[in-house]
Design a protein around this motif. Structure first.
Motif, mmCIF file in Angstrom:
data_model
loop_
_atom_site.group_PDB
_atom_site.id
_atom_site.type_symbol
_atom_site.label_atom_id
_atom_site.label_comp_id
_atom_site.label_asym_id
_atom_site.label_seq_id
_atom_site.Cartn_x
_atom_site.Cartn_y
_atom_site.Cartn_z
ATOM 1 N N HIS A 1 38.788 39.584 47.838
ATOM 2 C CA HIS A 1 39.836 39.717 48.860
ATOM 3 C C HIS A 1 39.553 40.840 49.859
ATOM 4 O O HIS A 1 40.088 40.836 50.954
ATOM 5 N N CYS A 2 38.745 41.858 49.434
ATOM 6 C CA CYS A 2 38.503 42.970 50.365
ATOM 7 C C CYS A 2 37.005 43.232 50.531
ATOM 8 O O CYS A 2 36.586 44.349 50.835
ATOM 9 N N LYS B 1 36.577 47.223 49.966
ATOM 10 C CA LYS B 1 37.336 48.312 50.606
ATOM 11 C C LYS B 1 38.470 48.808 49.710
ATOM 12 O O LYS B 1 38.885 49.943 49.786
ATOM 13 N N CYS C 1 42.141 46.807 47.764
ATOM 14 C CA CYS C 1 43.360 46.112 48.218
ATOM 15 C C CYS C 1 44.311 45.972 47.024
ATOM 16 O O CYS C 1 44.009 46.414 45.914
ATOM 17 N N ASP C 2 45.465 45.353 47.261
ATOM 18 C CA ASP C 2 46.464 45.180 46.193
ATOM 19 C C ASP C 2 45.931 44.319 45.048
ATOM 20 O O ASP C 2 46.295 44.493 43.893
ATOM 21 N N ASN D 1 43.195 48.651 44.431
ATOM 22 C CA ASN D 1 42.477 49.557 45.338
ATOM 23 C C ASN D 1 41.173 50.119 44.771
ATOM 24 O O ASN D 1 40.712 51.189 45.159
#
Length: 584
Positions: free
Chosen positions: A475-476, A506, A508-509, A513
């Motif tokens: 997702h990131c 990076k 994310c939720d 993180n």
């Protein structure tokens, strides 16, 4: 439709559904018989209750009452009652939502909590509630929609905040009185601490959150001035909000109670287990308690069987490696060794191999310490060294059980190694594990144990070395250009990578993180051939064996790590961290 009357549960328990509905005055014998004939015509695949509903002979509520009675449980109508807040507090929000239960009343004199659930099949929830909260639990059944409405009404917030709970505990006078009393706490006080509602709530929140976050271990660690809680997720430890130090003994006592260990014993290590069913999935918590200078260190290993996909093609093996492993494990006899440090996924790889081989025509026996996954069709034996049941002793008995395939949890001494070799020479396929840095050095380890080189060459078929690296969160996932220093860590120069694209997460939720979600394996597979066998017979060094294996097509852990980086599966840092020792 006939009028419903509800006989006492004792008259319904264990009876057939048709008989119960007749007793409730809802059906005649003739109607039940007609529906049974209809069920038979449909191949017996549709449940009788479903047929009765389709025929509009009973209502869904009637079926729920009858099924509850069949299990010896009462049906409760919760739509028109108001449940006191004092009762609701006995079951934390996260637990109520996870198990889909609502507390109805609490009898303090008998420590009995009455709860309602949405299905009589959810009976394991009562066992877990007894284990986690220490109540004697009486369960009733209510309508599924009524339970959903009650959860929304009484438990609007799904998560009690860890900070809030810790705040509650810090101001709990019944616990603060034990501050600084470590060794002078008597058994009655220990029991009182372990039964504290705040301690139970905190532990349950920590356990349920750890299982939800797919943690593999939960650590409770006492230090001189603080008490730490940490989760291990995807191989990395993360620190939680620390609870007050004075509840260290209360938490370890509560865990001992749940694992049925001796709460009065604080000088010796103890091991146990806590079986749970969370969200319909069986979860085993392995408990290890170790006395330290500042109190008891407790580690819970979370074995969530629903999270493990024991398939060879899900391990992270590349196409040619999958082919090699498949050829190795389908050999009629010989020894296959899986090697790597603790926590590198060796057991999962072995089980995936065994699951691939598991069929009606093959007898497979495993001997392990501990048995980590319960698999249908495998005969699994738990090693218990404290009573003399060692790998070697167990293995001797296993060979008298007419197995085709044997798995030995670990070869750690000459006796176990010798019996494994005898087993393979007499036509068995033997799987086992070692603790070495890479595949070629496993040969030196076996020889160091005292095995003769001719026995190793005669029986060893292949060695699979492995590591686990964290996967970049999809997702990131973000492209980046690595610095020269980062490339040098991998032993590369900018011209070696050309225009290859690198990635990192990076945060994310979806991945808390961290930038990572889940793990995958890196493998190094050394299949034996005539050249390697000759080298072993001539006592060749590990470095010479490694070069021969590479010539035969072995890709090293570092090479497979580079492929995983170029494919955007993992990062430079992960590969450097996990494969540095292997290349040394």
């Amino acid at each position: 439709m006939a009028k419903r009357k509800i006989p006492p549960v004792i008259e319904l328990k264990g009876r057939s559904l048709g008989r119960i509905l007749i007793k409730m005055g809802l059906l005649t014998r003739e109607k039940v018989h007609e529906c049974l004939v209809l069920q038979k015509e449909r191949g017996g695949k549709v449940k009788l209750g479903q047929i009765l509903l389709e025929q509009n002979l009973i209502k869904k509520r009637d079926l729920q009452i009858a099924l509850a009675g069949q299990r010896g449980m009462e049906y409760a109508d919760i739509e028109n009652i108001e449940i006191p807040q004092s009762v609701l507090e006995y079951v934390p929000a996260q637990m109520a939502r996870t198990y889909r239960i609502i507390p109805l009343q609490y009898d303090k004199s008998r420590n009995r909590l009455t709860v309602v659930m949405d299905s009589p099949d959810n009976f394991r929830a009562t066992d877990d509630l007894s284990t986690l909260m220490g109540f004697s639990v009486e369960a009733k059944v209510a309508d599924e929609e009524a339970i959903s409405a009650a959860l929304d009404k009484y438990y609007k917030e799904e998560d009690s905040s860890l900070n809030e709970l810790i705040g509650e505990i810090e101001s709990d006078v019944s616990l603060t009185q034990f501050q600084g009393r470590d060794q002078s706490i008597d058994l009655d006080d220990l029991k009182e601490m372990a039964d504290s509602t705040g301690v139970k709530k905190l532990l349950n929140l920590v356990l349920l959150q750890a299982i939800r976050d797919k943690a593999s271990d939960i650590h409770f660690e006492p230090f001189e001035d603080e008490y730490k809680m940490r989760y291990r997720i995807d191989g990395v430890l993360y620190e939680m909000v620390p609870p007050p130090k004075h509840i260290a003994m209360a938490l370890s006592s509560r865990i001992k109670v749940m694992a049925q260990l001796d709460i009065a014993e604080r000088r010796l290590p103890q091991d146990g287990r806590i079986p749970l069913v969370v969200g319909g999935n069986p979860v085993d918590l392995r408990v290890s308690i170790l006395p330290t200078m500042f109190g008891e260190s407790v580690v819970l290993r979370v074995l969530d069987r629903s999270q493990v996909d024991l398939r060879l093609d899900m391990l992270g093996l590349r196409e040619h490696e999958l082919k090699m492993v498949s050829q190795l494990i389908h050999k009629p006899n010989g020894i296959i060794v899986v090697t790597g440090p603790t926590g590198s996924g060796k057991t999962t790889t072995l089980y995936s191999c065994l699951k691939d081989l598991n069929d009606v025509a093959t007898k497979i026996i495993t001997t392990e310490n501990p048995v980590e996954y319960d698999i249908d069709g495998l005969v699994q034996v738990q090693i218990r060294p404290e009573i003399g049941l060692t790998f070697a002793k167990c293995l001797r008995s296993i060979l008298r059980q007419d197995p085709d395939i044997v798995m030995v949890g670990e070869v750690r001494d000459l006796e176990t190694a010798e019996i494994s070799i005898q087993a393979s020479l007499t036509g068995h396929l033997v799987f086992s594990t070692l603790h070495t840095n890479d595949a070629p050095s496993s040969v030196a380890r076996l020889l160091d144990l005292g095995l003769e080189p001719f026995l190793v060459t005669a029986t060893l078929e292949g060695i699979i070395a492995q590591r686990l690296v964290r996967r970049i969160c999809t997702h990131c996932k973000t492209e980046f250009r690595p610095t020269e220093e980062q490339l040098m860590e991998l032993g590369l120069m900018p011209e070696d990578v050309g225009d290859k694209i690198f990635f990192y997460g990076k945060g994310c939720d979806q991945c808390n993180n961290t930038g990572f979600r889940g793990r995958t394996g890196l493998y190094e597979i050394m299949a034996m051939n005539d050249e390697i066998r000759d080298l072993i017979m001539n006592h060749a060094s590990t470095a010479v064996l490694r070069e021969a294996a590479k010539r035969a097509g072995m890709h090293t852990l570092r090479e497979n790590g580079l492929s995983a980086i170029y494919d955007g599966i993992t990062t430079i840092e992960e590969v450097v961290r996990e494969t540095l020792a292997a290349e040394g």
